[in-house]
Design a protein around this motif. Structure first.
Motif, short mmCIF file in Angstrom:
data_model
loop_
_atom_site.label_atom_id
_atom_site.label_comp_id
_atom_site.label_asym_id
_atom_site.label_seq_id
_atom_site.Cartn_x
_atom_site.Cartn_y
_atom_site.Cartn_z
N ASP A 149 60.05 53.60 81.99
CA ASP A 149 59.84 52.16 82.03
C ASP A 149 58.39 51.85 81.67
O ASP A 149 57.68 51.17 82.40
CB ASP A 149 60.18 51.62 83.43
N PHE A 150 57.94 52.35 80.54
CA PHE A 150 56.53 52.24 80.14
C PHE A 150 56.10 50.78 80.01
O PHE A 150 56.79 49.98 79.40
CB PHE A 150 56.32 52.98 78.82
N ARG A 151 54.96 50.45 80.63
CA ARG A 151 54.38 49.11 80.53
C ARG A 151 52.94 49.24 80.05
O ARG A 151 52.07 49.66 80.81
CB ARG A 151 54.40 48.43 81.91
N PRO A 152 52.66 48.88 78.79
CA PRO A 152 51.29 49.03 78.27
C PRO A 152 50.23 48.35 79.14
O PRO A 152 49.09 48.81 79.21
CB PRO A 152 51.38 48.38 76.88
N ALA A 153 50.61 47.25 79.82
CA ALA A 153 49.64 46.53 80.64
C ALA A 153 49.10 47.39 81.77
O ALA A 153 48.00 47.13 82.29
CB ALA A 153 50.28 45.26 81.20
N TYR A 154 49.84 48.43 82.16
CA TYR A 154 49.35 49.33 83.21
C TYR A 154 48.08 50.06 82.78
O TYR A 154 47.29 50.51 83.62
CB TYR A 154 50.43 50.36 83.58
N LEU A 398 62.29 40.48 71.99
CA LEU A 398 61.41 39.92 73.02
C LEU A 398 61.00 40.99 74.04
O LEU A 398 59.85 41.03 74.49
CB LEU A 398 62.11 38.76 73.73
N LYS A 399 61.96 41.86 74.40
CA LYS A 399 61.63 42.94 75.34
C LYS A 399 60.58 43.88 74.75
O LYS A 399 59.65 44.31 75.44
CB LYS A 399 62.89 43.73 75.70
N LEU A 400 60.72 44.20 73.47
CA LEU A 400 59.74 45.08 72.83
C LEU A 400 58.38 44.41 72.72
O LEU A 400 57.33 45.04 72.94
CB LEU A 400 60.24 45.49 71.44
N LEU A 401 58.36 43.13 72.40
CA LEU A 401 57.10 42.39 72.33
C LEU A 401 56.44 42.34 73.71
O LEU A 401 55.22 42.37 73.84
CB LEU A 401 57.34 40.98 71.80
N GLN A 402 57.28 42.30 74.76
CA GLN A 402 56.75 42.35 76.12
C GLN A 402 56.16 43.73 76.41
O GLN A 402 55.06 43.85 76.98
CB GLN A 402 57.85 42.01 77.13
N GLU A 403 56.89 44.78 76.04
CA GLU A 403 56.40 46.14 76.26
C GLU A 403 55.11 46.41 75.49
O GLU A 403 54.27 47.19 75.94
CB GLU A 403 57.48 47.15 75.85
N GLU A 404 54.95 45.75 74.35
CA GLU A 404 53.74 45.92 73.56
C GLU A 404 52.58 45.08 74.09
O GLU A 404 51.47 45.14 73.57
CB GLU A 404 54.01 45.55 72.10
N GLY A 405 52.85 44.26 75.13
CA GLY A 405 51.77 43.54 75.79
C GLY A 405 51.43 42.19 75.19
O GLY A 405 50.39 41.62 75.52
N PHE A 406 52.30 41.64 74.33
CA PHE A 406 52.00 40.34 73.71
C PHE A 406 52.50 39.16 74.54
O PHE A 406 51.96 38.07 74.46
CB PHE A 406 52.61 40.28 72.31
N LEU A 407 53.55 39.36 75.30
CA LEU A 407 54.12 38.26 76.06
C LEU A 407 54.82 38.79 77.29
O LEU A 407 54.99 40.00 77.46
CB LEU A 407 55.10 37.44 75.19
N GLN A 408 55.19 37.87 78.17
CA GLN A 408 55.94 38.24 79.38
C GLN A 408 57.02 37.21 79.63
O GLN A 408 56.77 36.01 79.57
CB GLN A 408 55.02 38.33 80.59
N LEU A 512 50.42 41.32 63.14
CA LEU A 512 50.62 41.61 64.56
C LEU A 512 50.38 43.11 64.80
O LEU A 512 51.04 43.95 64.18
CB LEU A 512 52.06 41.24 64.96
N PRO A 513 49.42 43.47 65.68
CA PRO A 513 49.05 44.89 65.83
C PRO A 513 50.06 45.69 66.64
O PRO A 513 49.80 46.11 67.77
CB PRO A 513 47.68 44.81 66.53
N LEU A 514 51.22 45.91 66.07
CA LEU A 514 52.25 46.70 66.72
C LEU A 514 51.94 48.19 66.57
O LEU A 514 51.51 48.63 65.50
CB LEU A 514 53.62 46.41 66.09
N ASN A 515 52.17 48.95 67.62
CA ASN A 515 51.97 50.40 67.56
C ASN A 515 53.28 51.03 67.10
O ASN A 515 54.09 51.50 67.91
CB ASN A 515 51.55 50.93 68.94
N ILE A 516 53.47 51.00 65.78
CA ILE A 516 54.76 51.41 65.21
C ILE A 516 55.07 52.87 65.52
O ILE A 516 56.20 53.23 65.87
CB ILE A 516 54.77 51.16 63.69
N PHE A 517 54.06 53.73 65.42
CA PHE A 517 54.26 55.16 65.68
C PHE A 517 54.71 55.37 67.13
O PHE A 517 55.66 56.14 67.39
CB PHE A 517 52.95 55.91 65.42
N GLU A 518 54.08 54.67 68.07
CA GLU A 518 54.44 54.84 69.47
C GLU A 518 55.82 54.26 69.77
O GLU A 518 56.57 54.79 70.59
CB GLU A 518 53.38 54.18 70.37
N ILE A 519 56.19 53.17 69.11
CA ILE A 519 57.53 52.59 69.29
C ILE A 519 58.59 53.61 68.87
O ILE A 519 59.59 53.81 69.57
CB ILE A 519 57.67 51.28 68.49
N GLU A 520 58.37 54.28 67.74
CA GLU A 520 59.31 55.32 67.30
C GLU A 520 59.36 56.48 68.28
O GLU A 520 60.42 57.02 68.57
CB GLU A 520 58.92 55.82 65.90
#
Length: 642
Positions: A149-154, A398-408, A512-520
């Motif tokens: 349950d990775f949360r980048p905000a942590y 939306l869930k992925l954008l939340q996990e990437e720390g852009f929104l909640q 939008l600075p998505l961490n594409i490598f980490e998402i994969e």
């Protein structure tokens, strides 16, 4: 040395600590960074709550990922007479301001925050003014990309620690592999940490998995054979309602629960279950986190979860009282296929993420660089229809954008309205003199909700106020608005839609600075976790507890003796022993009684099940120890026996 037992007894009613609890508390009180790994129901929260209460003053800041969990913990602390509050995305700036002021001046002992709040200016500046005694990180596995349950905000927590020199940190989780544990220590920059770990084995919990095409029939059989309270986990909200209604038709007191229900409904359903008025709750994974109910006798997964970490936590809600309990997972081939497909759906194409993000910016009319920490009501159906988006794909984007720390996205749908008095008692009295028509209304509010109205935001019910004041809802609303316009109260009317909060200034969607490598990488890890669940469910022989312990890198466990595979092995051994004994008896009987017909032999061994008798006889014939003579009778083969 501070005696912690009286604190445990006074506030929580327990007479003794559970394994490793007191050692972890002593470590915290000694000012050591501490990592605590306790199984679900092992009492993690006490490891930071008791040491905080052992100190005469100071606030414990608790970082936790779930709004529902922090609200539940705050309510539990308040019921015990302990001052606690929470800050989350469903609150207004003024409400946050009042809460933080109470931390600085009002004697609050616990402040629960979501990790996203740690980098806000107001949180940083007020933290500098607080006397913080401890920083607690709950669900610490969320800091690790290896976790489930990775949360980048942590990752903001280590930077936040710089505001708290000399303040120890305690990290807690119920499920962490060796990789995740190492990540927690590293990402939180824990210095000479003390690690306390209780075995993940649960001696009183019997794990079982069954391949079932008709799961509902098997569920009914389980609930019939295992009396007592139960939780049934399913994958979707609709299925939760359908299964609960089906169980009710089978005369079982059942109800359903999911995060999409109004707050009041969720609270009522949870309370009815905790009080024993409802026997079975059928739920998505939204139910159970932080709920303190010890006598759950069974947890049944009607659908397989996406990871063994999630399964272990959810199954572990059974048998917290130490008495015999059952964790049962039901599956079929469709389930195992669906799990992998679900992971694929959870990771929509990168271009879809950019498109949804751009649509949000257009929907809320946000310019590039604007909108940080602004909250908005989101009508999902209107949103997807406006921009021609696919509902399911948008949900996962939306869930992925939340996990990437852009929104909640908050689950504060239909949450209760809140009220806070903005004036002191003298100013309120002056207002009552000037507006006598409001005197009785204000006195009634104070009678209903108490002096806490002066110091914090309190949940209210307009319906209850109307009944107490003998007024219709429109009049209650008008009176509250009148008081708000004159700045006597701040009235936060309940919201009927999910709240979306932008956690960063708005980006240009194409950049939008998505961490594409980490998402994969996360997608690949999720697929491996699904594989581990399927391996666990389908394993035909290995002890279930040992399978779980091996997953969590605990190598010195012993077979539990109570799971389905252990019981099958014991039964097989018993049947083998019984067969050997029956074989000897048959040989002796045939030796003493000469040739005998199969029917007469069956009558002579009438107490032995005919199926067992025929299997042993067939084996003896195959080995040519027993023969059929010309009359079709069974006789010993003297040549073989000699």
């Amino acid at each position: 040395m501070t005696d912690l037992l009286p604190i445990l007894k006074h506030y929580y009613g327990y007479d003794a600590f559970r394994p490793v609890q007191e050692e972890a508390m002593r470590s915290v009180l000694d000012g050591r960074d501490t990592l605590v790994l306790l199984p679900t129901g092992g009492g993690k929260s006490l490891c930071f709550q008791v040491p905080t209460l052992a100190r005469e003053e100071g606030v414990c800041i608790v970082v936790t990922p779930l709004i529902a969990l922090m609200k539940d913990q705050v309510e539990q602390l308040k019921k015990r007479g302990i001052q606690a509050a929470a800050i989350h995305s469903g609150m207004s700036r003024r409400e946050i301001d009042v809460t933080l002021d109470n931390c600085v001046h009002g004697g609050l002992r616990f402040l629960y925050v979501s990790p996203e709040r740690l980098r806000t200016e107001i949180m940083i500046e007020r933290t500098k003014l607080m006397k913080v005694s401890l920083l607690a990180v709950d669900e610490a596995h969320c800091i690790s990309a290896w976790g489930y349950d990775f949360r980048p905000a942590y990752l903001l927590i280590a930077e936040f620690r710089d505001l708290l020199p000399g303040v120890p940190i305690i990290a807690l989780t119920a499920s962490a592999t060796a990789d995740v544990q190492a990540d927690i220590l590293d990402k939180l920059e824990m210095k000479q940490p003390q690690v306390f770990r209780q075995s993940f084995a649960r001696a009183n919990l019997s794990y079982s998995t069954f391949y079932e095409e008709n799961k509902e029939r098997k569920l009914l059989q389980i609930l019939t054979n295992v009396p007592g309270t139960s939780i049934v986990y399913v994958r979707t909200r609709r299925r939760a309602q359908q299964v609960a209604e089906w169980l009710s038709r089978q005369k079982i007191r059942a109800d359903y629960y999911h995060a999409g229900l109004p707050y009041a409904d969720r609270s009522a359903k949870q309370m009815a279950w905790q009080r024993g008025q409802t026997r079975v709750v059928v739920s998505t994974n939204a139910f159970g986190m932080g709920i303190d109910k010890a006598d759950v006798r069974s947890v049944v997964h009607l659908d397989l979860p996406a990871s063994l970490e999630a399964y272990y936590q959810e199954a572990g809600r059974a048998g917290r009282d130490g008495k015999k309990a059952y964790a049962v997972a039901l599956y079929n081939h469709k389930d195992t296929d669906d799990l992998a497909q679900a992971v694929e759906r959870q990771y929509p194409p990168i271009q879809t993420l950019r498109r949804v993000y751009q649509a949000l910016a257009n929907y809320f009319k946000l310019a590039v660089g604007a909108g940080e920490f602004t909250s908005h009501s989101l009508d999902m159906h209107e949103f997807v229809n406006t921009f021609g988006l696919n509902l399911s794909e948008t949900h996962y984007a939306l869930k992925l954008l939340q996990e990437e720390g852009f929104l909640q996205l908050s689950d504060a749908i239909n949450e209760s309205s809140k009220l806070h008095l903005l004036v002191d008692k003298q100013q309120l009295y002056d207002f009552q003199i000037r507006y006598p028509d409001y005197d009785s209304f204000l006195k009634m509010l104070l009678r209903m909700y108490g002096g806490e109205l002066f110091s914090e935001y309190v949940r209210i019910s307009e319906g209850e106020i109307g009944r107490a004041f003998y007024a219709q809802l429109p009049e209650v609303a008008n009176r509250l608005r009148f008081l708000q316009e004159r700045e006597i109260i701040d009235y936060e009317k309940r919201r009927d839609q999910p709240q979306l909060t932008f956690l960063t200034p708005r980006f240009d969607a194409e950049h939008l600075p998505l961490n594409i490598f980490e998402i994969e990488n996360r997608k690949d890890r999720d697929l491996r976790k699904v594989g581990a669940v399927v391996h666990y469910a389908q394993h035909p022989t290995q002890c279930r507890t040992l399978l779980l312990l091996d997953y969590f890198d605990e190598r010195d466990g012993q077979p539990c003796g109570v799971c389905d595979n252990c019981l099958k092995r014991q039964k097989s051994a018993t049947v083998h022993e019984d067969s050997d004994a029956l074989r000897q008896q048959l040989v002796v009987y045939l030796h003493n009684n000469g040739p005998i017909s199969p029917r007469a032999l069956s009558e002579a061994f009438g107490k032995v099940p005919e199926k067992n008798l025929l299997q042993v006889v067939r084996k003896l014939v195959e080995q040519e120890l027993v023969l059929y003579d010309e009359q079709g009778k069974l006789t010993l083969n003297a040549a073989q026996l000699s």
